[in-house]
Design a protein around this motif. Sequence first.
Motif, PDB file in Angstrom:
ATOM      1  N   ASP A 675       0.867  -1.164   0.000  1.00 11.44           N
ATOM      2  CA  ASP A 675       0.000   0.000   0.000  1.00 11.44           C
ATOM      3  C   ASP A 675       0.914   1.227   0.000  1.00 11.44           C
ATOM      4  O   ASP A 675       1.319   1.718   1.038  1.00 11.44           O
ATOM      5  N   SER A 677       0.455   4.292  -0.607  1.00 12.51           N
ATOM      6  CA  SER A 677      -0.022   5.542  -0.009  1.00 12.51           C
ATOM      7  C   SER A 677       0.291   5.593   1.473  1.00 12.51           C
ATOM      8  O   SER A 677       0.476   6.670   2.048  1.00 12.51           O
ATOM      9  N   LYS A 678       0.371   4.437   2.152  1.00 10.77           N
ATOM     10  CA  LYS A 678       0.689   4.393   3.581  1.00 10.77           C
ATOM     11  C   LYS A 678       2.157   4.074   3.836  1.00 10.77           C
ATOM     12  O   LYS A 678       2.750   4.575   4.784  1.00 10.77           O
ATOM     13  N   VAL A 693       5.369   8.570  -4.552  1.00 13.28           N
ATOM     14  CA  VAL A 693       4.014   8.035  -4.444  1.00 13.28           C
ATOM     15  C   VAL A 693       3.024   9.165  -4.597  1.00 13.28           C
ATOM     16  O   VAL A 693       3.165  10.218  -3.966  1.00 13.28           O
ATOM     17  N   ASP A 695      -1.217   9.370  -4.727  1.00 13.25           N
ATOM     18  CA  ASP A 695      -2.538   8.743  -4.728  1.00 13.25           C
ATOM     19  C   ASP A 695      -2.439   7.222  -4.919  1.00 13.25           C
ATOM     20  O   ASP A 695      -3.118   6.628  -5.760  1.00 13.25           O
ATOM     21  N   ASN A 696      -1.600   6.591  -4.114  1.00 11.06           N
ATOM     22  CA  ASN A 696      -1.386   5.145  -4.099  1.00 11.06           C
ATOM     23  C   ASN A 696      -0.788   4.605  -5.391  1.00 11.06           C
ATOM     24  O   ASN A 696      -0.786   3.400  -5.625  1.00 11.06           O
ATOM     25  N   GLU A 697      -0.287   5.485  -6.229  1.00  6.96           N
ATOM     26  CA  GLU A 697       0.426   5.035  -7.416  1.00  6.96           C
ATOM     27  C   GLU A 697       1.907   5.306  -7.212  1.00  6.96           C
ATOM     28  O   GLU A 697       2.298   6.416  -6.839  1.00  6.96           O
ATOM     29  N   SER A 839       0.375   0.667  -9.928  1.00  6.56           N
ATOM     30  CA  SER A 839      -0.590   0.559  -8.834  1.00  6.56           C
ATOM     31  C   SER A 839      -1.140  -0.864  -8.818  1.00  6.56           C
ATOM     32  O   SER A 839      -0.901  -1.652  -9.737  1.00  6.56           O
TER      33      SER A 839
END
Length: 846
Positions: A675, A677-678, A693, A695-697, A839
């Motif tokens: 993940d 984004s985290k 990173v 938006d989680n990409e 992603s």
Amino acid sequence: MFCVPCSKCAPGLPSPLDHHGTMKYLTCFTLLICLCGIATAEEPRQNRAPLAPVPYLPLPLGSVQADGWLRTQLELQRDGLTGHLPELFEEVSGKSGWLGGDGENWEKGPYYIKGLIALAYTLDNDELKNRVQPWIEWSLQSQREDGFFGPASNDDWWPRMVMTHVLREHAEATGDARVEPFLSKYYDHMAKHLPERPLREWGRARAADEIETVLWLYNRSGDASLLSVAQLLHDQAYPWTDIFTNNGFYRQPNDFHTRHNVNVPQALKMPAFWYLLSKSDRDKSAIDRGLEHLRRDHGVSFGMNAGSEMLAGSSSTQGVETCSTVERMLSNQSIIRIFGDPRMGDNLETLAFNLLPAALTHDIKQHVYYSLPNNVRADIAPHAFYQDYDNGTTPAAPSGFPCCVYNLHMGWPKFVQNSWAATDDGGLAAITYGPNHVTTKVAGGTRVTIQQTTDYPFDDAIALTMDVERPTEFPLVLRIPDWCEAPKVAVNGNAEGGIAPGTFHRISRLWQTGDRVEIKFPMTVRLQSGVNESLSVFRGPLLYSLKIDETFAVGREGKNGFDLLTVNTDDPWNFGLAVDPKTADGFEFRSTDMPGNPFDPSVTPSHLSVHAKSLPQWQWAYDGQVALDPPISPTDSDQPLTKIELVPAGSQMLRITSFPWIGKSVTPPKEVRPDFSKEGLSRWISYGGNWYVDDNELRAAPAGPAKIVANHTRFSDLVYEADVRVGEGGDAGLMLRVHRASLGTDQYQGYYVGIDATNAQIVAGKSDGRWQPIVTAPVEIKAGGRYHVRVEAVGTTFKVYLDEKTEPVLMFEDASFQDGSIGLRTYFSRGDQVDCGFSSVSAKGL
């Protein structure tokens, strides 16, 4: 000490400069200013309203002077690079545009003088002060009627930011009354012309440097119009509070300035200086947030983020530019005064005692452009850094791009200059420690000198001895390092209570001459986790490195004996520590007599020994210039135990500071679903490219070929898939069964499956230090499109699926590699052709 008079004092006087930019004669004007100003010793000033008050205030340059081993470092600069630079480079000779010549007219001269003036006053050296003065005089006399100053052939705001800093320091050191009206006139010019000629590039990135001087002048003059100038500078600068808060270093993919690893540490002070006006918690918290992102995604053992030359991930073979080091030190010095955060002092000592000397030869006649955490060879050769130079890791003058050779000179002197600060209630604060003495006024005007006697950080004992003009009550504030578990402080033999690690300890009492404060910071070994779960060894503030026998040779002859040196060794370096990372037991400390220069490897006084095992699997990278990153820890070894010796990292040009450790290997995960984004880039090690990173990409900004590897994974048969977004050219895709990854386009062992937008095909191939295509198939590819790629690898059979297709678009057989890590990769011939993204990445063993 004498000076060059200004035009008010002696109009029509011929130039006192020779072609080196040094004095041809001295005049009879005393002190270090001309007759139109007199030197005054002032107490530090608290901020004027509406600026936020600060806990600690800077002391005027010259208040703190070095002793002991710290003085030796400054003297080595004087006798080495700093003292001889005008002979080596005409950019800082009398030909400089900053001395009225037709030579270099941008940042190099101001950079050099920024360090030279600090060195001159922290050594209290008259000859060096004389060398500074022509630069001061020329700058002051260059001011036009409209307030602008400096070389007429260059109108960039940025180099003037450095020179206004120099003029500010000169005014504080000498009391030169010409500086304040000069700066007022210049800032009037800025107020009028910034709207139509705004900051650009380096000035946008480094505007905090100017804001600091603007606020310094406001505190003296009270001219409220200066606050509008500060506002203009802030508004035209990059939005650093947002960038640090949101990990936004790459949010402008076609603008490198926000990820440039001199700009980033230099701009770290922007939220702090802007907080003085905004009083916003968001500005205050931005620094911690930014450092958290930088440590997680780009942190290395030296105590700051890597960058060669852009932010570069956490590989032990990425470097830290010397400019980055001294700018981060200077930012820390400002931040600790504004926010009173003792952790910034801890980090400042980590940088000063480890990374700074690691970048310099022990006689300070050479520097390295990039200091690598693990560096077992320094030859003239490419390293595949984002910004690469064949001399980027070799000690030289200059090494790499010629900016650090001008900017490094402020490192040690400013560390000394800012090791003490005034408190906001008339006292003194010890910000960092080392042999020095401070002389200033406290408590309404009492003159005090405090002598700091210590071999710290090579010893844990520090003594402060008071010499007070008359018995006076004032607070003495001591930074207590967070790493010290059992600190002790005693005043005249009486123990102080309430000494807590990671705080400032305050002693308020009536002080008189002869009072003595004894400080003890017992040092224990600490282990810090890094790349591939490796360990870095600290004792107190010192980082330790494997002791390596270094062989120096002249690689290229330099002027006046300032040669480019190569450094090699025949010593083994691939050891894993036989220690328990939870307890740090097993280290033996040995000290020897304190030498004049503790960073001379032949006499360095601090040594650790520890059991270790050789790791034959830890080898050179394909290019033979760097070691591979340490194997994932814990790692097995059937080699016999041996004892190795560790020494302070700053005493070696060659080093290992990120060690694997011996133990039963951990079973790799059977399934991976990052993940981003985290997690950011944690546990994904980049080997080239600009990864970030959004938006989680996971994105690869335009930067040239790039790869990023999850070294903690190990799959044989697996299903590996991801959504892959391709740019308008080149290709992007998945790596599998990867070993031996290092910097360089094809510096890895393993397979790659990618979408090739340039040739509208999907491609599969392998590398063993050299790319070998296996098979391709035509597919319809749209630039900027997103495609789901799935690879099934079972034994020697590989099937590649695209999007929702139930039949593979590629199949091939190959038995070269049986297992390894997963990774992601981009390849393209031009850096502006790609903005790829990944992603929904997942890998599952079969």
